[in-house]
Structure formats: C-alpha cells, structure tokens
Design an enzyme around this catalytic site. Sequence first.
Site, PDB file in Angstrom:
ATOM      1  N   ASP A  55       0.818  -1.204   0.000  1.00 27.01           N
ATOM      2  CA  ASP A  55       0.000   0.000   0.000  1.00 27.01           C
ATOM      3  C   ASP A  55       0.856   1.259   0.000  1.00 27.01           C
ATOM      4  OD1 ASP A  55      -2.360  -1.474   0.005  1.00 27.01           O
ATOM      5  OD2 ASP A  55      -2.442  -1.574   2.197  1.00 27.01           O
TER       6      ASP A  55
ATOM      7  N   TYR B 227       6.791 -10.050   6.992  1.00 28.16           N
ATOM      8  CA  TYR B 227       6.706  -8.599   7.158  1.00 28.16           C
ATOM      9  C   TYR B 227       7.241  -8.219   8.531  1.00 28.16           C
ATOM     10  CZ  TYR B 227       3.553  -7.906   3.124  1.00 28.16           C
ATOM     11  OH  TYR B 227       3.003  -7.842   1.867  1.00 28.16           O
TER      12      TYR B 227
END
EC number: 5.4.99.12
Length: 256
Positions: free
Chosen positions: A56, A116
Amino acid sequence: MSILTQRYFIQLSYKGTHYHGWQIQPNAITVQEVLNKALSTILNQEINVVGCGRTDTGVHASDFMAHFDIAEARDVEAEKLVFRLNRFLPYDIAVKSMFPVKAEAHTRFDALSRTYQYFITKHKNPFRSESHWQMMHQLDVNKMNEAAKLLFEYEDFTSFSKLHTDAKTNICKIYKAEWEDRGDELVFTVCADRFLRNMVRAIVGTLVEVGRGKLDMAGFRQVIESMNRCNAGSSVPGHGLFLCTIEYPNDLKQEV
C-alpha cells in the site's frame, strides 16, 4: 509464428514514502510503473513486470520479487542489466539481482511464504519519521506476545482483512508472529503463507490495543472469531511496515 520468450525474476528493494504502493493505478506514481518504464527503455521493448504482491501507499520493501518476460533471442546479461537499471532508477528503488527462471514460474503464486516487519519508535526521532510509527504510550510487550500466539490457532483472518477485496478466501497459515523490544523501538515480525489486504497493519493495531490494556486475551480471541473487521483495532500507518522476505521453491531457476 510465435515469439519465444525468457522469463526472469528480479529482486529489488524500495522505500515506499513517495509512492502510492506497488501496483499501477491512474493518476498516481507507483513502483511498478517506474520499474516498467526503466526496463522498457533499457531493453527497447514494452516490459510489464508482475509483482509478488501489492504494498500500500507508503509501505516499504527491503526484499521484493517481480518477474517479466523478454524475447529469448535478445542477448541479456543479468549483471549488466542490474547495473544499468540502478543507474536509471531513482534513489529510492534498488535492484539487487536478476536471474532466468522456468517459463511457468510466478513470483506471486509460487511464493511459499512472506515475512513482514512493523517498526514502532518509542521516542520522537527525525531519522525514523518515514520508517517507524511513533507510539508514545507505554505498551506491555509480554501481553502483546501472548496475544500474538493466539494467531497460530486460527486460519480465517476475515477480522483483519480490508473490506470488499477480490480475495477468493480469507484463509491464511501464520508461521511466526512475535514482538521484539529493542530498547528505543519495538519490532513485530510476522510470517505466513499469504496475507490479506491490510492484514498486518490491522493485526498490529489490534495487538497495540492489547499492549495498552484496552483489550484482554479473551477479547483478542473474540475479535478473531467474530470474523468482523469492525471489531478489530484501527490499521496502523503504512510507513512503519516493511515486506522483508519471500521464500520460493528451489527448483524455479532455469539453468543456462
């Protein structure tokens, strides 16, 4: 007569601060668009890269994989192309390596796992303003880790998924989820076979609620089991999130 092509994997990293994510979109600059333009210009043919996933706006990648096809007859030397790309690309995108793979290899669908990390700074730090979320509240890291362990008991993470996505399933298998206190910063590492849109940022936001004492273990479990995004915590800002590792099978490379 069909044109033979050769598929390549390209490994890169990027700072997402000035990009509206990875994937091309109208009226906004993205990493995919910049990489397409660089490859197309250098190779003198239209190149469209396919990424291992979507990040994003503001999200970073210390390790990201993409693939693209070029005419097999072209004399492509991976090392030289990496060098030329890095001279052409802006300062916030760097190519690490490039190598030929089997024709059916796919950076998104062949990924075995992705990892992540989310970074929180405990104090105001101008050198971390684009890579950490500043959190001034005291957080109970032990409770946050206790809650994170509950994630291993579940596979449906609808509660942490962005609403109205095109995902066919919200089933994921989480392999690792833990917080590390590094003194002046907190780091959350999470590894899974796949992730839903906004999933990591929603999980972090909900675990922070646990760390602040606003949510207990039973409440965190109820959030997961409700399969309702409205019950989870707010998504934390994107600039503290990094995609840092993608694992693939060993047999994707093509011997040359």
